[in-house]
Design a protein around this motif. Structure first.
Motif, short mmCIF file in Angstrom:
data_model
loop_
_atom_site.label_atom_id
_atom_site.label_comp_id
_atom_site.label_asym_id
_atom_site.label_seq_id
_atom_site.Cartn_x
_atom_site.Cartn_y
_atom_site.Cartn_z
N ARG A 102 -81.74 52.72 11.43
CA ARG A 102 -80.99 51.55 10.98
C ARG A 102 -79.70 51.99 10.27
NH1 ARG A 102 -83.21 46.58 8.86
NH2 ARG A 102 -85.17 47.64 8.48
N ASP A 103 -79.81 53.05 9.45
CA ASP A 103 -78.64 53.53 8.72
C ASP A 103 -77.54 54.00 9.68
OD1 ASP A 103 -80.17 53.01 6.52
OD2 ASP A 103 -80.67 55.12 6.09
N VAL A 104 -77.95 54.59 10.81
CA VAL A 104 -76.94 55.04 11.78
C VAL A 104 -76.21 53.83 12.37
CG1 VAL A 104 -76.56 56.20 14.01
CG2 VAL A 104 -78.15 57.20 12.35
N VAL A 105 -76.97 52.77 12.69
CA VAL A 105 -76.33 51.55 13.21
C VAL A 105 -75.31 51.05 12.18
CG1 VAL A 105 -76.70 49.13 13.88
CG2 VAL A 105 -78.37 50.88 14.57
N GLU A 106 -75.71 51.05 10.91
CA GLU A 106 -74.81 50.55 9.85
C GLU A 106 -73.60 51.47 9.66
OE1 GLU A 106 -78.32 48.19 7.43
OE2 GLU A 106 -77.36 49.91 6.46
N ALA A 107 -73.82 52.78 9.76
CA ALA A 107 -72.70 53.72 9.60
C ALA A 107 -71.66 53.51 10.70
CB ALA A 107 -73.21 55.16 9.62
N LEU A 108 -72.13 53.22 11.90
CA LEU A 108 -71.20 52.95 13.01
C LEU A 108 -70.44 51.66 12.75
CD1 LEU A 108 -73.54 53.97 15.98
CD2 LEU A 108 -71.37 55.07 15.39
N GLU A 109 -71.15 50.67 12.19
CA GLU A 109 -70.48 49.41 11.85
C GLU A 109 -69.41 49.66 10.81
OE1 GLU A 109 -73.74 46.84 10.77
OE2 GLU A 109 -74.13 46.40 12.89
N ASP A 110 -69.75 50.47 9.79
CA ASP A 110 -68.81 50.75 8.70
C ASP A 110 -67.53 51.41 9.22
OD1 ASP A 110 -70.59 49.66 7.00
OD2 ASP A 110 -71.33 51.56 6.17
N LEU A 111 -67.66 52.24 10.26
CA LEU A 111 -66.47 52.90 10.81
C LEU A 111 -65.75 52.01 11.83
CD1 LEU A 111 -67.40 56.67 11.41
CD2 LEU A 111 -66.12 55.66 9.53
N GLY A 112 -66.26 50.80 12.01
CA GLY A 112 -65.63 49.86 12.95
C GLY A 112 -65.88 50.24 14.40
N LEU A 113 -66.93 51.01 14.65
CA LEU A 113 -67.17 51.47 16.03
C LEU A 113 -68.09 50.55 16.83
CD1 LEU A 113 -67.62 55.29 15.31
CD2 LEU A 113 -65.61 54.14 16.23
N ARG A 114 -68.76 49.63 16.11
CA ARG A 114 -69.63 48.69 16.81
C ARG A 114 -68.82 47.44 17.13
NH1 ARG A 114 -74.38 49.14 18.89
NH2 ARG A 114 -75.56 47.65 17.67
N PRO A 115 -69.10 46.71 18.22
CA PRO A 115 -70.18 46.98 19.16
C PRO A 115 -69.78 47.88 20.33
CG PRO A 115 -69.22 44.86 19.65
CD PRO A 115 -68.42 45.45 18.51
N ARG A 116 -68.56 48.47 20.30
CA ARG A 116 -68.13 49.28 21.45
C ARG A 116 -69.08 50.44 21.70
NH1 ARG A 116 -66.03 53.11 23.83
NH2 ARG A 116 -65.98 54.56 22.08
N VAL A 117 -69.49 51.13 20.61
CA VAL A 117 -70.44 52.24 20.76
C VAL A 117 -71.86 51.66 20.72
CG1 VAL A 117 -71.27 54.40 19.77
CG2 VAL A 117 -68.84 53.81 19.61
N LYS A 118 -72.58 51.86 21.80
CA LYS A 118 -73.96 51.36 21.88
C LYS A 118 -74.91 52.33 21.20
CE LYS A 118 -72.51 48.10 24.63
NZ LYS A 118 -72.11 46.86 24.00
N VAL A 119 -76.02 51.79 20.71
CA VAL A 119 -77.01 52.65 20.06
C VAL A 119 -78.34 52.52 20.79
CG1 VAL A 119 -78.30 53.13 17.94
CG2 VAL A 119 -75.93 52.35 17.81
N MET A 120 -78.91 53.68 21.17
CA MET A 120 -80.27 53.63 21.70
C MET A 120 -81.17 54.49 20.83
SD MET A 120 -79.97 55.59 25.33
CE MET A 120 -79.78 57.36 25.47
N VAL A 121 -82.38 54.01 20.63
CA VAL A 121 -83.31 54.70 19.74
C VAL A 121 -84.59 55.07 20.48
CG1 VAL A 121 -82.46 53.69 17.59
CG2 VAL A 121 -84.20 52.47 18.90
N GLY A 122 -85.27 56.11 19.95
CA GLY A 122 -86.52 56.53 20.57
C GLY A 122 -87.30 57.44 19.64
N GLY A 123 -88.47 57.85 20.11
CA GLY A 123 -89.38 58.66 19.31
C GLY A 123 -90.73 57.97 19.27
#
Ligand code: B12
Length: 215
Positions: free
Chosen positions: A161-182
């Motif tokens: 979740r923090d990674v999604v937020e960090a991308l938002e903070d840098l203004g990279l969302r929604p252009r940069v997509k996030v996929m998660v796994g594990g």
């Protein structure tokens, strides 16, 4: 392909037999067995067994460590074959991938990275124990299309979740997509944290990445 060989592969991981696992991987290549099938139907089954036994106190950390070493040895032999069968093609997109900080599990993440790269993605693998900020910075630096975040521990999943937020903070969302796994990650967790997708395995991760870059 005989179930017998898959079973021997799984057993080599359960026994933590590094040499044996790597010889069996070589045998799989010599016999023309699909390298991903050897991993998923053979070696991973052994690792799953060890994980279950560890979870219920029947096996211990040294067993887990040995099993992981045997698994890495097998994957190291099969990796070039996975890449070779991926064939040459145009770059489909740029993917930054890593395992979240506090987590050192890298077998599944590396498999996903290898399959993405074999399928035509340019992959920047940040390794394990990766700081939240490092995912976002690398994504900006390489103009990534996708950030892939792996977590094998329930205690570290929140970092996704923090990674999604960090991308938002840098203004990279929604252009940069996030996929998660594990292993502990689910579709509903992905939706809850605002990620764009989840996959339970490496083949699914490739399909997901292709869908994400296609928009
Ligand atoms: C091998 C292993 C280890 C090895 C890791 C070695 C390495 N270099 O990776 C070692 C021995 C170091 C280890 C340590 C620990 N482990 Co461990 N480990 C495992 C084990 C047995 C297998 C993991 C594995 O490699 N699976 C095979 C790969 C191919 O599968 P995968 O990782 O799930 O990846 C696939 C998918 O999840 C998906 N995927 C993965 N990442 C991503 C990313 C994206 C973007 C996408 C789309 C998909 C995707 O695709 C992958 C390929 O198909 C699991 C049990 C299990 N069955 O999961 C426990 C397990 C994960 N470990 C566990 C624990 C508790 C630990 C320790 C805390 C033990 C301890 N007391 O010290 C430490 C943690 C250390 C740390 N800080 O990270 C628990 C976690 C419990 C939980 N839910 O939190 C598990 C579930 C075991 C159990 N049943 O208790 N471990």
């Amino acid at each position: 392909m005989s179930q017998e060989l898959y079973d021997v592969m799984a057993q080599s991981i359960i026994d933590g037999e590094v040499e044996e696992a790597s010889l069996l991987a070589e045998r799989a290549i010599a016999e023309g067995i699909d390298p991903l099938a050897a991993i998923n139907e053979g070696f991973v089954k052994g690792l799953d067994h060890v994980g279950e036994e560890f979870g219920c106190g029947e096996m211990f950390l040294p067993d887990l460590v040995l099993a992981a070493e045997a698994m890495k040895a097998a994957v190291a032999v099969l990796e070039p074959e996975l890449e070779r069968t991926g064939q040459e093609r145009a770059v489909l997109g740029r993917v930054v991938i890593g395992t979240v900080s506090g987590d050192i599990h890298d077998i599944g993440k590396t498999l996903v990275a290898t399959m993405l790269s074999a399928s035509g993605f340019q992959v920047y693998d940040l390794g394990v124990d990766v700081d939240v900020a490092a995912f976002a910075q690398k994504a900006r630096e390489v103009n990534a299309d996708i950030v892939g975040v792996s977590s094998l521990l329930t205690t570290t999943m929140v970092k996704q979740r923090d990674v999604v937020e960090a991308l938002e903070d840098l203004g990279l969302r929604p252009r940069v997509k996030v996929m998660v796994g594990g292993a502990p990650v689910t579709h509903s967790w992905a939706a809850e944290i605002g990620a764009d997708g989840y996959s339970e395995d490496a083949m699914g991760a490739v399909q997901l990445a292709k869908a994400l870059v296609a928009g």
